[in-house]
Design a protein around this motif. Structure first.
Motif, short mmCIF file in Angstrom:
data_model
loop_
_atom_site.label_atom_id
_atom_site.label_comp_id
_atom_site.label_asym_id
_atom_site.label_seq_id
_atom_site.Cartn_x
_atom_site.Cartn_y
_atom_site.Cartn_z
N HIS A 310 -6.47 -0.13 -0.86
CA HIS A 310 -6.69 1.07 -0.05
C HIS A 310 -7.93 0.96 0.83
O HIS A 310 -7.93 1.36 1.97
N PRO A 312 -10.67 0.28 3.33
CA PRO A 312 -10.69 -0.49 4.57
C PRO A 312 -12.08 -1.02 4.94
O PRO A 312 -12.25 -1.56 6.02
N ALA A 372 -1.12 -3.35 1.92
CA ALA A 372 -1.97 -2.29 2.45
C ALA A 372 -1.11 -1.03 2.55
O ALA A 372 0.07 -1.04 2.22
N HIS A 377 -3.59 -0.48 8.67
CA HIS A 377 -4.43 -0.91 7.56
C HIS A 377 -4.11 -2.35 7.16
O HIS A 377 -5.00 -3.10 6.76
#
Length: 451
Positions: A310, A312, A372, A377
């Protein structure tokens, strides 16, 4: 005495309300929510839309009246029939595609956003986990969830009269949570010892029912534990670095010990972010105990591990100093048949190898499949972690992208929007969401009616 009998006494004719209240299936089925609401709109609101609390606080005469009311009983029988079909059968998409499977996917997450009546979540990661379990139930996917119960309160925010934000700490009362203790053959709550700790740390095991999916939650706030150990799961995401590591040991390694104690042998391990990644070491330990060497065990575990990332930004990754890892894992190397340097190298980031044991790096290395949570992402994650695959171009870095969706029955507005779509798309549209043609019918809805 069952938990439902202890909290409320239901007339025999509507005794099924107790089982329904303790299974969060009701939370994403409008007819079930409406059934509870029909017992008393004010009571439903005052309970915070928690049917367990509401049933416990309703006057007995209200329930007696409902048990004799023809209209209520018709709705009750209809809902209980849906509940039976949706929870106590083995049907669903997965079974029709793959048949019955005895070995489930073990899904480990630090938080689960299922409903406000079970506050074990803080944000989007938990909402994703909650929706994952609900959708798995609907599709009949064999999943077992594992997480923690947090003993401490949550911070609520309110706006004061002068316009400034104020934080208010609340103490959690678990009396009306939709959970029940997991009992052993002697009727006592299952308590499991977590590895690595000295003095020992134990967890009590609770269970939440999410439709067909069981969610096992671990509680460290036990008298048998030392005070600091009791507070391991005091709050979601402990701020103290050592307590955070201890929390992740309980979540990952303790979680696997709980499944082992319950006789659950997962075929796959799915990690929601890096917090539960230490479960990988326990799976390796199990394989080593059965005669595999470390390399064989690690490869077997890698081939059956899924990792959803999760965060980033690098700063959001849990990194534990090597000295702290040594403090807890120093006596564990022999159990895994691996030396210290090789063990710690699994979590070393090549760009900053001296920083400590990086949980995201460890999970990326030890997962066969990595994803992702959106296409964008995925691009960011492949760029962030490309150095772990120096032989590959950035676009070829093996981090896929599965765009976050939501569990639609939980989030769609049930009183106006869902009936509108039912009329124009047909009552089966929820089951046919992936059929492109179903969405062309949206154009048939008159603009004024949609507005």
């Amino acid at each position: 005495m069952s938990q439902t009998q202890a909290l409320f006494h239901l007339p025999e004719r509507i005794r099924g309300l107790g089982e329904l209240a303790y299974n969060l299936w009701w939370s994403w089925h409008p007819s079930a929510r409406a059934l509870f609401r029909s017992l008393g709109l004010q009571a439903w609101r005052e309970s915070g839309h928690n049917p367990i609390r509401m049933l416990a606080q309703l006057p007995p005469e209200v329930l007696d009246t409902a048990a004799k009311d023809r209209d209520f009983l018709e709705r009750y029988d209809s809902v209980m029939s849906q509940f039976e079909e949706g929870v106590h059968t083995r049907g669903g998409w997965f079974t029709s595609e793959y048949g019955h499977v005895d070995t489930p996917i073990a899904y480990l997450s630090a938080e689960y956003g299922l409903h406000a009546s079970l506050p074990v979540y803080a944000g989007g990661l938990g909402i994703l986990a909650g929706d994952y379990l609900k959708e798995s139930s609907d599709l009949g996917i064999p999943v077992v969830g594992v997480g923690l119960i947090y003993a401490g309160g949550y911070v609520l925010q309110r706006i004061r009269e002068d316009g400034w934000q104020e934080d208010m700490e609340t103490t959690l009362d678990r009396t009306y949570d939709p959970i029940a203790p997991v009992l052993d053959d002697e009727g006592k709550q299952v308590v499991v010892q977590v590895p690595l700790f000295d003095p020992p740390v134990h967890v009590a095991v609770w269970k939440a029912e999410v439709g067909r999916v069981p969610l096992y939650l671990m509680d460290t706030d036990l008298e048998v534990n030392q005070p600091w150990d009791r507070s391991i799961a005091q709050r979601l995401y402990a701020s103290d670095i050592e307590q955070r590591l201890r929390q992740e040991i309980v979540l990952g390694m303790g979680g696997m010990r709980v499944l082992e104690a319950l006789g659950v042998r997962p075929a796959l391990l799915h990690l929601n972010e890096g917090h539960p990644a230490l479960a990988i070491f326990e799976r390796i330990r199990m394989a080593v105990d059965q005669g595999a060497d470390f390399d064989e065990a690690a490869q077997m575990v890698r081939e059956s591990t899924i990792f959803t990332t999760h965060t980033p930004v690098p700063a959001g990754t849990d990194i534990f100093p090597y000295a702290l890892m040594e403090k807890y894992f120093g006596r564990y190397y022999d159990r895994l048949k691996v030396d210290r340097e090789r063990f710690l190298r699994l979590g070393a980031n090549p760009q900053d190898p001296g920083a400590g044991f990086n949980m995201t790096v460890f999970a990326l290395r030890m997962a066969r499949y990595r994803n992702a949570v959106s296409q964008r992402h995925g691009q960011v994650a492949r760029k962030m972690w490309a150095h772990l695959w120096p032989d590959k171009q950035e676009d070829d870095v093996p981090i896929a992208a599965v765009t976050n969706g939501v569990h639609l029955p939980s989030w769609i507005e049930p009183l106006r929007l869902q009936p509108l779509l039912d009329r124009y798309l047909g009552p089966a549209w929820l089951e046919e969401m992936e059929r492109a043609g179903i969405w062309e019918l949206i154009d048939e809805i008159p603009d004024g009616e949609l507005w």
